[in-house]
Structures are given as C-alpha cells and as structure tokens.
Motif scaffolding. Structure first.
Motif, short mmCIF file in Angstrom:
data_model
loop_
_atom_site.label_atom_id
_atom_site.label_comp_id
_atom_site.label_asym_id
_atom_site.label_seq_id
_atom_site.Cartn_x
_atom_site.Cartn_y
_atom_site.Cartn_z
N VAL A 1 5.13 3.97 -7.17
CA VAL A 1 4.29 3.95 -8.10
C VAL A 1 4.34 2.76 -9.21
O VAL A 1 3.65 1.74 -9.22
CB VAL A 1 4.04 5.09 -9.01
N ALA A 2 5.58 2.56 -9.45
CA ALA A 2 6.06 1.54 -10.36
C ALA A 2 5.84 -0.04 -9.70
O ALA A 2 5.31 -0.87 -10.42
CB ALA A 2 7.42 1.59 -10.87
N ALA A 3 6.19 -0.13 -8.62
CA ALA A 3 5.99 -1.42 -7.92
C ALA A 3 4.53 -1.82 -7.76
O ALA A 3 4.12 -2.94 -7.90
CB ALA A 3 6.74 -1.04 -6.41
N GLU A 4 3.65 -0.79 -7.57
CA GLU A 4 2.27 -1.10 -7.13
C GLU A 4 1.73 -1.57 -8.70
O GLU A 4 0.84 -2.44 -8.90
CB GLU A 4 1.54 0.29 -6.90
N MET A 5 2.38 -0.64 -9.80
CA MET A 5 1.67 -1.03 -11.15
C MET A 5 2.12 -2.45 -11.52
O MET A 5 1.26 -3.23 -12.22
CB MET A 5 2.22 0.00 -11.97
N ALA A 6 3.48 -2.99 -11.13
CA ALA A 6 3.58 -4.38 -11.50
C ALA A 6 2.77 -5.33 -10.83
O ALA A 6 2.44 -6.29 -11.46
CB ALA A 6 5.00 -4.44 -11.02
N LYS A 7 2.62 -4.96 -9.54
CA LYS A 7 1.80 -5.90 -8.67
C LYS A 7 0.15 -5.87 -9.21
O LYS A 7 -0.28 -6.86 -9.40
CB LYS A 7 1.77 -5.40 -7.32
N ALA A 8 -0.23 -4.58 -9.65
CA ALA A 8 -1.52 -4.58 -10.16
C ALA A 8 -1.72 -5.29 -11.73
O ALA A 8 -2.71 -6.06 -11.94
CB ALA A 8 -1.96 -3.13 -10.55
N LYS A 9 -0.71 -5.33 -12.41
CA LYS A 9 -0.68 -6.28 -13.71
C LYS A 9 -0.78 -7.78 -13.38
O LYS A 9 -1.42 -8.44 -14.14
CB LYS A 9 0.79 -5.68 -14.39
N ALA A 10 0.00 -8.13 -12.20
CA ALA A 10 0.03 -9.67 -11.94
C ALA A 10 -1.36 -10.14 -11.25
O ALA A 10 -1.80 -11.08 -11.53
CB ALA A 10 1.07 -9.85 -10.82
N TYR A 11 -1.94 -8.97 -10.49
CA TYR A 11 -3.27 -9.34 -9.79
C TYR A 11 -4.37 -9.52 -11.05
O TYR A 11 -5.20 -10.38 -10.91
CB TYR A 11 -3.59 -7.83 -9.04
N TRP A 12 -4.52 -8.49 -12.05
CA TRP A 12 -5.60 -8.78 -12.96
C TRP A 12 -4.99 -8.81 -14.42
O TRP A 12 -5.11 -7.75 -15.08
CB TRP A 12 -6.36 -7.41 -12.88
N PRO A 13 -4.80 -9.86 -15.07
CA PRO A 13 -4.09 -10.08 -16.48
C PRO A 13 -5.21 -9.58 -17.17
O PRO A 13 -4.85 -9.30 -18.42
CB PRO A 13 -4.07 -11.64 -16.48
N GLU A 14 -6.40 -9.53 -16.80
CA GLU A 14 -7.71 -9.13 -17.74
C GLU A 14 -7.79 -7.79 -17.67
O GLU A 14 -9.04 -7.50 -18.80
CB GLU A 14 -9.06 -9.95 -17.16
N GLU B 1 10.35 10.89 -15.45
CA GLU B 1 11.16 9.82 -14.60
C GLU B 1 10.10 8.71 -14.41
O GLU B 1 10.54 7.47 -14.62
CB GLU B 1 11.39 10.29 -13.52
N LEU B 2 8.83 9.03 -14.20
CA LEU B 2 7.84 7.64 -13.87
C LEU B 2 7.52 7.09 -15.17
O LEU B 2 7.57 5.87 -15.18
CB LEU B 2 6.67 8.46 -13.50
N CYS B 3 7.56 7.64 -16.23
CA CYS B 3 7.42 6.98 -17.57
C CYS B 3 8.39 6.20 -17.78
O CYS B 3 8.19 5.05 -18.47
CB CYS B 3 7.09 8.15 -18.63
N ALA B 4 9.84 6.35 -17.60
CA ALA B 4 10.69 5.60 -17.81
C ALA B 4 10.67 4.19 -16.85
O ALA B 4 11.22 3.06 -17.39
CB ALA B 4 12.11 6.36 -17.28
N LYS B 5 9.69 4.21 -15.82
CA LYS B 5 10.00 3.02 -15.01
C LYS B 5 8.70 2.16 -15.49
O LYS B 5 8.57 1.19 -15.33
CB LYS B 5 9.94 3.46 -13.39
N LEU B 6 7.81 3.19 -16.02
CA LEU B 6 6.51 2.20 -16.39
C LEU B 6 6.62 1.60 -17.92
O LEU B 6 6.12 0.63 -18.06
CB LEU B 6 4.98 3.21 -16.71
N LYS B 7 7.38 1.94 -18.78
CA LYS B 7 7.72 1.63 -20.11
C LYS B 7 7.97 0.08 -20.04
O LYS B 7 7.36 -0.72 -20.55
CB LYS B 7 8.76 2.34 -20.54
N PRO B 8 9.03 -0.34 -19.22
CA PRO B 8 9.22 -2.10 -19.31
C PRO B 8 8.16 -2.77 -18.79
O PRO B 8 8.20 -3.92 -19.15
CB PRO B 8 10.43 -1.87 -18.10
N LEU B 9 7.06 -2.23 -18.08
CA LEU B 9 5.82 -3.08 -17.60
C LEU B 9 5.03 -3.31 -18.71
O LEU B 9 4.06 -4.33 -18.45
CB LEU B 9 5.30 -2.39 -16.57
N GLY B 10 4.98 -2.76 -19.99
CA GLY B 10 4.16 -3.04 -21.11
C GLY B 10 2.75 -2.73 -20.50
O GLY B 10 1.95 -3.74 -21.16
N LEU B 11 2.42 -1.66 -19.87
CA LEU B 11 0.95 -1.43 -19.82
C LEU B 11 0.36 -0.54 -20.55
O LEU B 11 1.01 0.47 -21.13
CB LEU B 11 0.89 -0.89 -18.24
N THR B 12 -1.01 -0.72 -20.74
CA THR B 12 -1.53 0.35 -21.20
C THR B 12 -2.32 1.26 -20.23
O THR B 12 -3.01 0.67 -19.19
CB THR B 12 -2.86 -0.09 -22.11
#
Length: 491
Positions: free
Chosen positions: A233-246, A266-277
């Motif tokens: 999940v974290a890997a996909e979210m990092a990729k999605a953030k790069a796909y769509w900065p907007e 556990e998932l939250c700990a891996k999402l937190k460094p991505l800085g996502l909303t």
C-alpha cells in the motif's frame, strides 16, 4: 496476444454513479463519481486493454458503441438500477460489432445469473462474485467450461461453473493507480465532501460486519477480510503522489479500512513519512488510539455509517454498534480534529415516523461536518431484500430509481408509506443544514476556501433542484393516491 478487451463502466442516466465504484448505485443529489476500482484490476492484467469510465468523462452511448467497434471482448459492470439500459446498450454494440464477445459483471448478475442471461441475448457469459481472473482467463483463450465462477447458456440450458475460490494474495494484483494514470482523467471525479481532485483505491477486500443492507459483502467480496501488505500500500501511495502532484486527497474506499487496530497503526507508520492528506471509511467501534495514529499520519476525514439513531433498528440490521459507542467515537474524532461525513438511511426494518424523528435528532446531536441521507434500497442478494419480499414490504410496481436515476423509496411499512420515507429524506437535510451552526460552516467554507467556492455554488444549485423534484414526486403521488376511484360506467 489476448483478446483486445474493453472494461466498461457504462453510460446510463445523466450523472449516474454506477456500480463499478459505488456501493449504492444512483444519481446523487449532487453530481458525484467514485472510481471504477473493481474494473481497474483486470484492466491492468491484460496487454492492450482499456478501462472506459463513461459517466464522469461524459462519454455517450453513441460514443461507446463507436469505441467498442475496436475491441474483441467487452466486460461491462452492471447494476440493478442500470441493468435495463445496459441491455439496450450492448445490443447496439453487438449490432455494430457482431464478433465482439460480451460479459456482464457485478452484484446483479451474481445474484440473478440465469435471468440476466435470458434477458440479454447479446451476453456470452456473466461472472459471479469477484471477476478479476475469470475475465482475464477468457481473454487469454481459456474455454468457457474451464473458467471458474461464470454462468452461460449452452443449447438454451443454463450452465453454472463451480464457484471460484476467493482471492487471497492481494499483493499479486496490479496497482489500480497505474491503470488510472493510463486511462482516466482524475480531474473528472468529484465527491462533495472530499477535496478536489481526489483519487480513491482499496487496501483490503471483504467486510466481516453483517449489515443486512450492505451490497458488496453479501454479493461480491464476501465477509472474509483480506488485506494487502502495508508495504504494498505504501509503495502504491508513494507512486500515486508522484503521478499526480495536483491531487489534494487520497481516499481508502475499503468496506472497513480500520477494522484491525494493529494493521491500521502499522500502515499509518508507513504513510506518515509520505506527507499525504488522506481519508477513509470507518466504523464507530474504532478506538481513540487508532484514530490518533490515523490523524498523525495525515488522515483528514472519515466516512461513517451511523445509519440510524434508533437502538432497535441498529439491532434489526445487525450493525454491530450502539448509539452510545457512536456518541463516544464522534467525541473522539472532534477532539482529534478528524472531520466526519455521516451516512444515514431511512426506511430500514422497524422504521416509523417516531424513529425517523429520533434519527434526525441524533444526527443534530452528533453535529458532524456533512451528512448523506439515503432511502433504504433492498438489492437482490441482500438479507434486507429477502426480509422485505417475504414480509410484503416491497411497494408494488415501484422502481428503485426514477427516470433520472435518483433514488425512490420502494420499501414501506404499516403506518409508514414509501412517499413518507422519501419526503423525510429532504426534511432530514433541511432540519440538519438549516441550523445556524451548520449553515455557518458552509458559508465560512465558501468565504475562506476560494478554490472551492465555484464548486460549492454548483453543488448547492444541484441539491436544491433535486430537492424540488422529489417534493413534486411526493406531492403528485399523494394526490394520485387520494383521488377517488372513478365508478365503472355501464354501457
């Protein structure tokens, strides 16, 4: 090469939010579209495939017929409200492209496979329950008789192949965001209470809750809760953030995202460094510690199914939650600064005029940011449907939706006719949003959030138009029901 395959969320009623991403297929009070996540998985498994999400991209039936001429295999996600129109569409597609193979997928054909096949001669087969591998195997050339989880007609007789075992390794599936990037325009998707633009996806499948009205766990994904690894999940979210900065927000549209505390933390700990909303679904049984971890990892909003403010109705629908727990959960969210979009349903088993009033009062007490009020829809395959049919509570000759795809009440109870339930929906909205506190929130948002001002104005106009239309429907029905029956004329 596999068959050139088109995965289609079809054009239907204007602004119709159909089955491929919506648990409650209908045209909303405000134009809304969820992502066709179910179709995106197999669309990412076949070379040369395309995912066409017609409604948000304003692709017409005529456009779809023309596009389908280029394909050898069509997979269409149908829904109970949209099924009659989907039949007409694929008949036209077959006329324009006689060699194309056509399969329907989704809860409606899962529950009614034989009827669906006989109602639609253009169909080659239907898939029951999860359809990812069944559609891919057919495209790759596997014979119908060897594909698990499908039904088809052979020499006029129905053939139901054995059920396909539920998929367990969700990490083996493609990332739907890769398919979105290839085939969809993320700016076309709107849900009023989410930041715009947004992107939604799943991190799990299935829901262990037993709610009698809920469509997907009873017909498609089942009650067994299966999860992707937090690393995936974290890997996909990092990729999605790069796909769509907007993109301003990501939404985890799982049936129940945070049902297991350890996995959520556990998932939250891996999402937190991505800085996502991000936002997600939630049950009121979620504790304070889990909510705190979510908030610290960037969670903004929760969709919460309160359903009713009546304790007995919650028991009747097997909600697995109490009024008291809902109150505490809401207090916890307010304390943490988590925004809540609350979902309520009118017309569930045990509903009366008194319980409707109780639910409206309960909603005002909770005072969440936004609400959605639906009429209870008894979809084939759900426990609610069996209950309504067996007790004679289904309204004769009343459809689920009107000519525009908007919800109609098709369940009624002694002392509570269907038109009273539908009328109560907008009374609910009026009493909730025309309070000073709620009205202030809307005005404040319009003043201080300039990026959303135009959107809010458009949504307000759409809501008021639907409200007026439903009031007229209720008024016309009541006048018709109260009109004296003309006496027969003897000739």
């Amino acid at each position: 090469m596999p068959l050139k395959t088109l995965f289609l969320n079809p054009p239907s009623f204007e602004n119709f939010d159909g089955g491929a991403g919506s648990r409650w297929p209908a045209t909303r009070e405000i134009e809304s579209y969820w992502y066709p996540v179910w179709l995106a998985y197999p669309a990412g498994m076949l070379e040369g495939a395309r995912l066409l999400d017609a409604p948000p991209h304003y692709v017409t039936a005529e456009d779809t017929i023309e596009i389908a001429k280029e394909y050898e295999f069509l997979v269409l996600y149908t829904s109970t409200p949209g099924f009659p129109g989907d039949i007409r569409l694929v008949q036209k597609i077959k006329e324009a492209n006689p060699k194309i193979k056509i399969a329907f997928v989704g809860p409606h054909v899962t529950v009614l496979p034989e009827r669906s096949l006989r109602d639609c001669p253009a169909l080659d087969f239907v898939c029951r329950k999860e359809f990812d591998y069944a559609t891919v195997e057919f495209a790759q050339g596997k014979p119908l008789e060897e594909i698990l989880g499908i039904s088809y007609l052979k020499d006029g007789a129905i053939v139901h192949n054995a059920d396909r075992p539920q998929m367990q390794d969700l990490d083996a599936m493609p990332h739907v965001t890769d398919v979105y990037k290839r085939d969809l325009d993320v700016t076309r998707y709107n849900v009023p209470f989410l930041l715009n633009p947004f992107v939604s996806l799943y991190t799990t499948r299935g829901c262990p809750a037993q709610c009698t009205f809920c469509l997907w766990p009873q017909t498609t994904s089942g009650h067994a809760w299966r999860k992707r690894s937090t690393d995936d999940v974290a890997a996909e979210m990092a990729k999605a953030k790069a796909y769509w900065p907007e993109v301003r927000e990501f939404f985890f549209d799982d049936d129940t995202f945070n049902i297991q505390q350890a996995r959520t933390v556990e998932l939250c700990a891996k999402l937190k460094p991505l800085g996502l909303t991000w936002s997600c679904t939630s049950r009121v049984t979620t504790n304070f510690e889990t909510l705190k971890a979510m908030k610290e990892a960037g969670c903004r909003l929760l969709i919460v199914g309160y359903e009713s403010g009546d304790p007995q109705i919650l028991k009747n629908i097997k909600k697995g939650a109490t009024i008291e727990r809902a109150r505490q959960f809401t207090k916890d969210c307010h304390k943490l600064g988590l925004v809540i979009h609350g979902d309520f349903i009118l017309g569930l088993p045990g509903e009366t005029h008194e319980t409707i009033n109780n639910t409206i009062a309960f909603a005002k007490e909770l005072d969440v940011e936004t609400i959605q009020v639906s009429v209870a829809h008894a979809y084939p395959g759900t426990e609610l449907y069996e209950y309504a049919v067996s007790n004679g509570f289904m309204v004769k000759d009343t459809k689920m939706v009107d000519e525009g795809g908007h919800q109609l009440a098709h369940i009624q109870y002694p002392g509570l006719p269907a038109d009273d339930i539908l009328d109560a929906v907008h009374r609910f909205y009026d009493e909730y949003y025309f309070r000073p506190k709620a009205a202030y929130r809307i005005v404040r948002k319009a003043i201080f959030h300039t990026a959303d001002r135009k959107r809010l104005y458009k949504e307000a106009k759409a809501f008021l138009k639907t409200r007026a239309m439903r009031h007229k429907w209720v008024k016309d029905k009541r006048e018709k029901d109260s009109a004296p029956t003309p006496e027969p004329v003897n000739v």
